[in-house]
Design a protein around this motif. Structure first.
Motif, PDB file in Angstrom:
ATOM      1  N   ARG A  94      36.598  11.389  26.584  1.00  0.00           N
ATOM      2  CA  ARG A  94      36.275   9.969  26.756  1.00  0.00           C
ATOM      3  C   ARG A  94      35.972   9.631  28.203  1.00  0.00           C
ATOM      4  O   ARG A  94      35.093   8.803  28.488  1.00  0.00           O
ATOM      5  CB  ARG A  94      37.422   9.110  26.223  1.00  0.00           C
ATOM      6  CG  ARG A  94      37.562   9.156  24.703  1.00  0.00           C
ATOM      7  CD  ARG A  94      38.749   8.360  24.213  1.00  0.00           C
ATOM      8  NE  ARG A  94      38.870   8.465  22.753  1.00  0.00           N
ATOM      9  CZ  ARG A  94      39.845   7.911  22.046  1.00  0.00           C
ATOM     10  NH1 ARG A  94      40.792   7.206  22.656  1.00  0.00           N
ATOM     11  NH2 ARG A  94      39.871   8.056  20.728  1.00  0.00           N
ATOM     12  N   VAL A  97      32.504  10.820  28.817  1.00  0.00           N
ATOM     13  CA  VAL A  97      31.554   9.880  28.204  1.00  0.00           C
ATOM     14  C   VAL A  97      31.395   8.663  29.107  1.00  0.00           C
ATOM     15  O   VAL A  97      30.268   8.214  29.382  1.00  0.00           O
ATOM     16  CB  VAL A  97      32.027   9.439  26.808  1.00  0.00           C
ATOM     17  CG1 VAL A  97      31.125   8.315  26.276  1.00  0.00           C
ATOM     18  CG2 VAL A  97      32.009  10.608  25.838  1.00  0.00           C
ATOM     19  N   VAL A 117      24.462  11.354  25.300  1.00  0.00           N
ATOM     20  CA  VAL A 117      25.707  11.803  25.932  1.00  0.00           C
ATOM     21  C   VAL A 117      26.026  13.229  25.492  1.00  0.00           C
ATOM     22  O   VAL A 117      26.439  14.069  26.302  1.00  0.00           O
ATOM     23  CB  VAL A 117      26.879  10.864  25.581  1.00  0.00           C
ATOM     24  CG1 VAL A 117      28.186  11.407  26.169  1.00  0.00           C
ATOM     25  CG2 VAL A 117      26.627   9.455  26.113  1.00  0.00           C
ATOM     26  N   SER A 118      25.841  13.510  24.205  1.00  0.00           N
ATOM     27  CA  SER A 118      26.084  14.864  23.693  1.00  0.00           C
ATOM     28  C   SER A 118      25.227  15.876  24.442  1.00  0.00           C
ATOM     29  O   SER A 118      25.705  16.956  24.810  1.00  0.00           O
ATOM     30  CB  SER A 118      25.792  14.928  22.193  1.00  0.00           C
ATOM     31  OG  SER A 118      26.723  14.163  21.458  1.00  0.00           O
ATOM     32  N   LEU A 133      31.132  15.262  19.653  1.00  0.00           N
ATOM     33  CA  LEU A 133      31.430  13.957  20.249  1.00  0.00           C
ATOM     34  C   LEU A 133      31.469  12.963  19.098  1.00  0.00           C
ATOM     35  O   LEU A 133      30.431  12.622  18.532  1.00  0.00           O
ATOM     36  CB  LEU A 133      30.355  13.562  21.268  1.00  0.00           C
ATOM     37  CG  LEU A 133      30.452  12.132  21.817  1.00  0.00           C
ATOM     38  CD1 LEU A 133      31.818  11.888  22.467  1.00  0.00           C
ATOM     39  CD2 LEU A 133      29.322  11.866  22.813  1.00  0.00           C
ATOM     40  N   TYR A 138      32.835   8.097  21.690  1.00  0.00           N
ATOM     41  CA  TYR A 138      31.668   7.511  22.368  1.00  0.00           C
ATOM     42  C   TYR A 138      31.890   6.030  22.630  1.00  0.00           C
ATOM     43  O   TYR A 138      31.660   5.544  23.745  1.00  0.00           O
ATOM     44  CB  TYR A 138      30.436   7.724  21.493  1.00  0.00           C
ATOM     45  CG  TYR A 138      29.187   7.014  21.963  1.00  0.00           C
ATOM     46  CD1 TYR A 138      28.558   7.363  23.156  1.00  0.00           C
ATOM     47  CD2 TYR A 138      28.621   5.990  21.193  1.00  0.00           C
ATOM     48  CE1 TYR A 138      27.397   6.708  23.572  1.00  0.00           C
ATOM     49  CE2 TYR A 138      27.458   5.343  21.592  1.00  0.00           C
ATOM     50  CZ  TYR A 138      26.850   5.701  22.785  1.00  0.00           C
ATOM     51  OH  TYR A 138      25.701   5.056  23.190  1.00  0.00           O
ATOM     52  N   GLY A 141      34.369   5.337  25.380  1.00  0.00           N
ATOM     53  CA  GLY A 141      33.760   5.535  26.688  1.00  0.00           C
ATOM     54  C   GLY A 141      32.929   4.341  27.119  1.00  0.00           C
ATOM     55  O   GLY A 141      32.942   3.944  28.294  1.00  0.00           O
TER      56      GLY A 141
END
Length: 221
Positions: A94, A97, A117-118, A133, A138, A141
Protein backbone atom coordinates in the motif's frame (compact mmCIF):
# COMPACT_ATOMS: atom_id res chain seq x y z
CA UNK A 1 -0.40 -41.09 16.62
CA UNK A 2 1.56 -43.07 14.11
CA UNK A 3 5.28 -42.14 14.12
CA UNK A 4 5.26 -41.93 10.33
CA UNK A 5 2.39 -39.44 10.48
CA UNK A 6 4.30 -37.41 13.07
CA UNK A 7 7.33 -37.27 10.82
CA UNK A 8 5.19 -36.12 7.91
CA UNK A 9 3.54 -33.42 10.02
CA UNK A 10 6.91 -32.22 11.33
CA UNK A 11 8.23 -32.04 7.78
CA UNK A 12 5.24 -29.94 6.73
CA UNK A 13 5.66 -27.63 9.72
CA UNK A 14 9.36 -27.19 9.00
CA UNK A 15 8.65 -26.42 5.36
CA UNK A 16 6.03 -23.86 6.39
CA UNK A 17 8.47 -22.12 8.74
CA UNK A 18 11.15 -22.08 6.05
CA UNK A 19 8.72 -20.58 3.52
CA UNK A 20 7.59 -17.93 5.99
CA UNK A 21 11.19 -16.90 6.65
CA UNK A 22 11.92 -16.60 2.93
CA UNK A 23 8.84 -14.41 2.44
CA UNK A 24 9.71 -12.36 5.51
CA UNK A 25 13.18 -11.67 4.14
CA UNK A 26 11.71 -10.16 0.96
CA UNK A 27 9.00 -8.29 2.86
CA UNK A 28 11.66 -6.62 5.02
CA UNK A 29 13.35 -5.43 1.84
CA UNK A 30 10.02 -4.29 0.38
CA UNK A 31 9.23 -2.40 3.58
CA UNK A 32 12.65 -0.71 3.51
CA UNK A 33 12.06 0.51 -0.03
CA UNK A 34 8.51 1.65 0.75
CA UNK A 35 9.63 3.61 3.81
CA UNK A 36 12.44 5.18 1.81
CA UNK A 37 10.00 6.39 -0.85
CA UNK A 38 7.53 7.74 1.70
CA UNK A 39 10.33 9.56 3.50
CA UNK A 40 11.65 11.10 0.28
CA UNK A 41 8.17 12.13 -0.86
CA UNK A 42 7.55 13.80 2.47
CA UNK A 43 9.99 16.48 1.31
CA UNK A 44 7.37 17.82 -1.14
CA UNK A 45 5.97 19.82 1.78
CA UNK A 46 9.15 21.87 2.03
CA UNK A 47 10.23 21.83 -1.62
CA UNK A 48 9.41 24.74 -3.98
CA UNK A 49 7.28 23.69 -6.95
CA UNK A 50 10.18 24.42 -9.33
CA UNK A 51 12.25 21.71 -7.61
CA UNK A 52 9.57 19.03 -7.19
CA UNK A 53 10.43 17.45 -10.55
CA UNK A 54 14.01 16.79 -9.44
CA UNK A 55 12.74 15.33 -6.17
CA UNK A 56 10.42 12.94 -8.02
CA UNK A 57 13.29 11.91 -10.30
CA UNK A 58 15.23 10.86 -7.21
CA UNK A 59 12.33 8.71 -5.97
CA UNK A 60 11.60 6.89 -9.24
CA UNK A 61 14.67 4.60 -9.11
CA UNK A 62 13.54 3.34 -5.69
CA UNK A 63 10.04 2.73 -7.06
CA UNK A 64 11.47 0.85 -10.03
CA UNK A 65 13.62 -1.27 -7.73
CA UNK A 66 10.42 -2.62 -6.14
CA UNK A 67 9.97 -4.73 -9.28
CA UNK A 68 12.81 -6.99 -8.18
CA UNK A 69 11.16 -7.50 -4.80
CA UNK A 70 7.70 -8.26 -6.18
CA UNK A 71 9.28 -10.71 -8.61
CA UNK A 72 11.14 -12.41 -5.76
CA UNK A 73 7.94 -12.71 -3.73
CA UNK A 74 6.04 -14.13 -6.69
CA UNK A 75 8.75 -16.75 -7.17
CA UNK A 76 8.61 -17.80 -3.49
CA UNK A 77 4.86 -17.94 -2.84
CA UNK A 78 3.42 -21.32 -3.89
CA UNK A 79 0.65 -21.48 -6.46
CA UNK A 80 -2.84 -20.62 -5.17
CA UNK A 81 -1.53 -19.33 -1.84
CA UNK A 82 -1.77 -15.56 -2.38
CA UNK A 83 -4.50 -15.01 0.20
CA UNK A 84 -2.67 -17.09 2.77
CA UNK A 85 0.42 -14.88 2.77
CA UNK A 86 -0.71 -11.45 1.50
CA UNK A 87 -1.05 -9.89 4.97
CA UNK A 88 2.72 -10.12 5.36
CA UNK A 89 3.34 -7.52 2.64
CA UNK A 90 0.06 -5.56 2.59
CA UNK A 91 1.41 -2.47 4.39
CA UNK A 92 4.51 -2.30 2.20
CA UNK A 93 2.45 -2.75 -0.96
CA UNK A 94 0.00 0.00 0.00
CA UNK A 95 2.88 2.36 0.72
CA UNK A 96 4.34 1.55 -2.70
CA UNK A 97 0.94 2.20 -4.32
CA UNK A 98 0.73 5.53 -2.49
CA UNK A 99 4.18 6.48 -3.77
CA UNK A 100 3.35 5.52 -7.35
CA UNK A 101 0.04 7.41 -7.51
CA UNK A 102 1.46 10.48 -5.77
CA UNK A 103 4.39 10.64 -8.18
CA UNK A 104 1.96 10.38 -11.10
CA UNK A 105 -0.26 13.17 -9.76
CA UNK A 106 2.66 15.49 -9.03
CA UNK A 107 4.15 14.77 -12.47
CA UNK A 108 1.06 14.85 -14.69
CA UNK A 109 -1.90 15.87 -12.54
CA UNK A 110 -3.63 12.56 -13.23
CA UNK A 111 -4.56 9.34 -11.46
CA UNK A 112 -2.50 6.25 -12.19
CA UNK A 113 -4.82 3.32 -12.88
CA UNK A 114 -4.79 -0.03 -11.11
CA UNK A 115 -3.09 -1.63 -14.10
CA UNK A 116 -0.70 1.31 -14.32
CA UNK A 117 0.42 0.83 -10.72
CA UNK A 118 0.79 -2.91 -11.32
CA UNK A 119 3.05 -2.14 -14.28
CA UNK A 120 5.10 0.30 -12.19
CA UNK A 121 5.65 -2.39 -9.57
CA UNK A 122 6.34 -5.08 -12.16
CA UNK A 123 3.35 -7.18 -11.13
CA UNK A 124 2.41 -9.63 -13.89
CA UNK A 125 -0.92 -11.15 -14.79
CA UNK A 126 0.47 -14.68 -14.59
CA UNK A 127 1.19 -14.17 -10.88
CA UNK A 128 -2.51 -13.82 -10.02
CA UNK A 129 -2.56 -16.88 -7.77
CA UNK A 130 0.67 -15.85 -5.97
CA UNK A 131 1.11 -12.07 -5.95
CA UNK A 132 -1.30 -9.43 -7.20
CA UNK A 133 -2.29 -5.85 -6.50
CA UNK A 134 -5.81 -6.18 -5.12
CA UNK A 135 -8.43 -3.49 -5.65
CA UNK A 136 -8.57 -2.84 -1.91
CA UNK A 137 -4.82 -2.24 -1.64
CA UNK A 138 -4.99 0.10 -4.65
CA UNK A 139 -7.85 2.10 -3.10
CA UNK A 140 -6.05 2.32 0.25
CA UNK A 141 -3.04 3.78 -1.55
CA UNK A 142 -5.23 6.39 -3.26
CA UNK A 143 -6.85 7.42 0.02
CA UNK A 144 -3.41 7.85 1.59
CA UNK A 145 -2.47 10.06 -1.35
CA UNK A 146 -5.52 12.26 -0.72
CA UNK A 147 -4.53 12.54 2.95
CA UNK A 148 -1.11 13.74 1.81
CA UNK A 149 -2.53 16.16 -0.76
CA UNK A 150 -4.72 17.84 1.85
CA UNK A 151 -1.55 18.54 3.80
CA UNK A 152 0.24 19.70 0.65
CA UNK A 153 -2.56 22.18 -0.12
CA UNK A 154 -1.68 24.02 3.08
CA UNK A 155 2.10 23.82 2.72
CA UNK A 156 2.05 24.84 -0.95
CA UNK A 157 0.55 28.18 0.04
CA UNK A 158 3.27 28.62 2.64
CA UNK A 159 5.83 28.09 -0.14
CA UNK A 160 4.08 30.66 -2.35
CA UNK A 161 2.33 28.27 -4.76
CA UNK A 162 -1.24 29.56 -4.70
CA UNK A 163 -2.43 27.56 -7.71
CA UNK A 164 -1.60 24.13 -6.23
CA UNK A 165 -4.53 24.05 -3.75
CA UNK A 166 -6.96 24.76 -6.59
CA UNK A 167 -5.58 21.93 -8.72
CA UNK A 168 -5.60 19.62 -5.71
CA UNK A 169 -9.19 20.57 -4.87
CA UNK A 170 -10.48 19.73 -8.35
CA UNK A 171 -8.53 16.48 -8.46
CA UNK A 172 -9.63 15.30 -5.00
CA UNK A 173 -13.28 16.17 -5.61
CA UNK A 174 -13.19 14.13 -8.80
CA UNK A 175 -11.68 11.20 -6.87
CA UNK A 176 -14.32 11.51 -4.16
CA UNK A 177 -17.08 11.45 -6.76
CA UNK A 178 -15.59 8.25 -8.14
CA UNK A 179 -15.38 6.66 -4.70
CA UNK A 180 -19.02 7.54 -4.03
CA UNK A 181 -20.05 5.30 -6.93
CA UNK A 182 -18.20 2.28 -5.56
CA UNK A 183 -19.94 -0.39 -3.52
CA UNK A 184 -17.50 -0.46 -0.60
CA UNK A 185 -18.20 -3.44 1.64
CA UNK A 186 -14.86 -3.51 3.44
CA UNK A 187 -15.44 -1.76 6.79
CA UNK A 188 -11.93 -0.33 7.10
CA UNK A 189 -11.97 0.92 3.53
CA UNK A 190 -15.43 2.43 4.03
CA UNK A 191 -14.29 4.32 7.13
CA UNK A 192 -11.24 5.64 5.33
CA UNK A 193 -13.43 6.74 2.42
CA UNK A 194 -15.72 8.59 4.84
CA UNK A 195 -12.68 10.38 6.28
CA UNK A 196 -12.00 11.92 2.86
CA UNK A 197 -14.75 14.43 3.63
CA UNK A 198 -12.47 16.01 6.21
CA UNK A 199 -9.61 16.21 3.72
CA UNK A 200 -11.90 17.89 1.18
CA UNK A 201 -13.11 20.37 3.80
CA UNK A 202 -9.51 21.20 4.73
CA UNK A 203 -8.58 21.77 1.09
CA UNK A 204 -11.70 23.87 0.46
CA UNK A 205 -10.79 26.12 3.37
CA UNK A 206 -7.37 26.74 1.83
CA UNK A 207 -8.88 27.44 -1.59
CA UNK A 208 -11.44 29.78 -0.04
CA UNK A 209 -8.70 31.71 1.74
CA UNK A 210 -6.62 31.95 -1.44
CA UNK A 211 -9.71 33.12 -3.36
CA UNK A 212 -10.68 35.65 -0.72
CA UNK A 213 -7.20 37.17 -0.78
CA UNK A 214 -7.14 37.01 -4.60
CA UNK A 215 -3.80 35.23 -4.55
CA UNK A 216 -4.58 32.85 -7.41
CA UNK A 217 -5.84 33.59 -10.90
CA UNK A 218 -8.62 30.97 -11.09
CA UNK A 219 -9.64 30.18 -7.54
CA UNK A 220 -12.64 27.87 -7.32
CA UNK A 221 -14.07 26.14 -4.26
Amino acid sequence: MDPQDLNSINALLDADVELREKIKEQVIEFDRKARTMVGMLNRIHSTPSSEVGALLDSVRPVLNSCQATTSALASIVPANQFWRWKDMWTNSLRAAVFSAVLIEYLSNGSLLSLSGVSDQLGIREEWKDRFILSVEDYLHGIITMVNELSRLAVNAVTLGDFEAPIRISLFVKDLFAGFSMLNLKNDILRRRYDSLKYDIKKIEEVVYDVSLRKLASHAKV
